[in-house]
Design a protein around this motif. Structure first.
Motif, short mmCIF file in Angstrom:
data_model
loop_
_atom_site.label_atom_id
_atom_site.label_comp_id
_atom_site.label_asym_id
_atom_site.label_seq_id
_atom_site.Cartn_x
_atom_site.Cartn_y
_atom_site.Cartn_z
N LYS A 27 0.61 -0.99 0.18
CA LYS A 27 0.02 0.02 -0.01
C LYS A 27 0.88 1.37 0.02
N SER A 28 2.16 1.10 -0.22
CA SER A 28 3.15 2.16 -0.08
C SER A 28 3.63 2.67 -1.50
N VAL A 29 3.41 3.88 -1.80
CA VAL A 29 4.20 4.15 -3.27
C VAL A 29 4.71 5.42 -3.38
N VAL A 30 5.65 5.63 -4.10
CA VAL A 30 6.26 7.02 -4.37
C VAL A 30 5.80 7.69 -5.87
N HIS A 31 5.34 8.65 -5.70
CA HIS A 31 4.88 9.30 -7.10
C HIS A 31 5.86 10.26 -7.52
N PHE A 32 6.20 10.66 -8.64
CA PHE A 32 7.22 11.74 -9.19
C PHE A 32 6.64 12.34 -10.37
N LYS A 33 7.26 13.48 -10.67
CA LYS A 33 6.54 14.46 -11.70
C LYS A 33 7.91 15.12 -12.20
N TYR A 41 4.92 16.99 -18.91
CA TYR A 41 5.38 16.33 -17.84
C TYR A 41 5.39 14.84 -18.03
N VAL A 42 6.43 14.28 -17.35
CA VAL A 42 6.48 12.84 -17.25
C VAL A 42 6.15 12.49 -15.82
N LYS A 43 5.24 11.69 -15.55
CA LYS A 43 4.79 11.10 -14.12
C LYS A 43 4.92 9.69 -14.11
N GLY A 44 5.35 9.33 -13.10
CA GLY A 44 5.69 7.86 -12.72
C GLY A 44 5.51 7.64 -11.14
N THR A 45 5.93 6.28 -10.95
CA THR A 45 5.61 5.78 -9.71
C THR A 45 7.00 4.92 -9.39
N PHE A 46 7.16 4.59 -8.02
CA PHE A 46 8.14 3.55 -7.63
C PHE A 46 7.30 2.77 -6.63
N THR A 47 7.49 1.42 -6.46
CA THR A 47 6.83 0.68 -5.47
C THR A 47 7.72 -0.09 -4.84
N ASP A 48 7.37 -1.19 -3.95
CA ASP A 48 8.29 -1.98 -3.24
C ASP A 48 9.19 -1.30 -2.13
N MET A 49 8.60 -0.60 -1.48
CA MET A 49 8.95 0.35 -0.21
C MET A 49 9.18 -0.65 0.87
N THR A 50 10.36 -0.79 1.37
CA THR A 50 10.50 -1.45 2.73
C THR A 50 11.13 -0.62 3.81
N GLY A 51 11.22 -1.09 4.76
CA GLY A 51 11.85 -0.51 6.06
C GLY A 51 10.70 -0.10 7.30
N THR A 52 11.37 0.73 7.97
CA THR A 52 10.40 0.90 9.47
C THR A 52 10.07 2.35 9.44
N ALA A 70 12.81 0.00 -4.40
CA ALA A 70 13.59 -0.70 -5.15
C ALA A 70 13.72 0.13 -6.49
N ALA A 71 14.69 0.72 -6.97
CA ALA A 71 14.69 1.41 -8.11
C ALA A 71 14.25 0.55 -9.31
N GLU A 72 14.41 -0.33 -9.36
CA GLU A 72 13.71 -1.25 -10.60
C GLU A 72 12.39 -1.25 -10.91
N THR A 73 11.63 -0.71 -9.85
CA THR A 73 10.13 -0.71 -9.93
C THR A 73 9.78 0.77 -10.62
N VAL A 74 10.67 1.65 -11.20
CA VAL A 74 10.25 2.69 -11.74
C VAL A 74 9.15 2.45 -12.91
N GLU A 75 8.12 3.16 -12.93
CA GLU A 75 7.16 2.75 -13.95
C GLU A 75 6.56 4.09 -14.51
N THR A 76 6.58 4.32 -15.67
CA THR A 76 6.14 5.75 -16.42
C THR A 76 4.91 5.20 -17.04
N GLY A 77 4.62 4.21 -17.52
CA GLY A 77 3.56 3.72 -18.55
C GLY A 77 4.24 3.69 -19.94
N ASN A 78 5.54 3.71 -20.05
CA ASN A 78 6.06 3.79 -21.33
C ASN A 78 7.30 2.55 -21.31
#
Length: 174
Positions: A27-33, A41-52, A70-78
């Motif tokens: 349920k955690s996500v990072v959005h960027f623009k 603009y390019v919008k995207g997300t990162f997922t797979d957040m871990t930690g405390t 996880a940097a590999e989870t970058v997703e922009t829809g392209n």
């Protein structure tokens, strides 16, 4: 010198341990623009957040955040762009699999709270300050970074891709 009873010491250690909560990865996500070609603009997300995350709103000095995505989870829809973002030109995920934030201080602000800490990406650590709200075990913070401070896409034309990245973190904890 008086010694504390062993049970009292265990109680304090246990009380501190239960406050630190694990990130709810699903349920955690990072959005960027980021600006692209000056007018879009390019919008995207990162997922797979871990930690405390331990946010003690009554005693902010007891608060602590230590999370990575996880940097590999970058997703922009392209797919083609996402593959390029994972390459050596940008996130170089093969050698830099995580983007991490570790807090150092917390304070109360007019809008909610603020945390300052080290954001580490591509082997570069910089201090960032994140204004945030914290309600119902959910941290929501928004801030900006200059991608070139982290050598992220530093060979890219600034007219094609902007330098400032707006980041919004939604981190839910269990």
């Amino acid at each position: 010198m008086k010694k504390l009873p062993f049970t009292l010491i265990l109680f304090f250690l246990f009380s501190f341990a239960i406050k630190a909560q694990n990130v709810n990865t699903e349920k955690s996500v990072v959005h960027f623009k980021i600006n692209n070609l000056v007018f879009s603009y390019v919008k995207g997300t990162f997922t797979d957040m871990t930690g405390t995350v331990n946010i003690d709103t009554d005693h902010l000095s007891n608060s602590k955040i230590d999370v990575c995505i996880a940097a590999e989870t970058v997703e922009t829809g392209n797919d083609k762009r996402d593959t390029h973002l994972r390459s050596q030109d940008f996130f170089y995920v093969e050698n830099n699999p995580n983007i991490c934030f570790v807090s150092t201080t917390f304070s109360k602000s007019e809008e909610g709270f603020t945390t300052t800490g080290k954001l580490t990406m591509l082997g570069v650590s910089r201090d960032v300050t994140i204004p945030f709200s914290y309600k119902n075990n959910t941290f929501i913070g928004t801030f900006k970074i200059n991608r070139t401070d982290y050598h992220l896409g530093e060979n890219e034309n600034p007219f094609v891709i902007g330098e400032m990245v707006k980041i919004e973190i939604t981190c839910m904890v269990n």
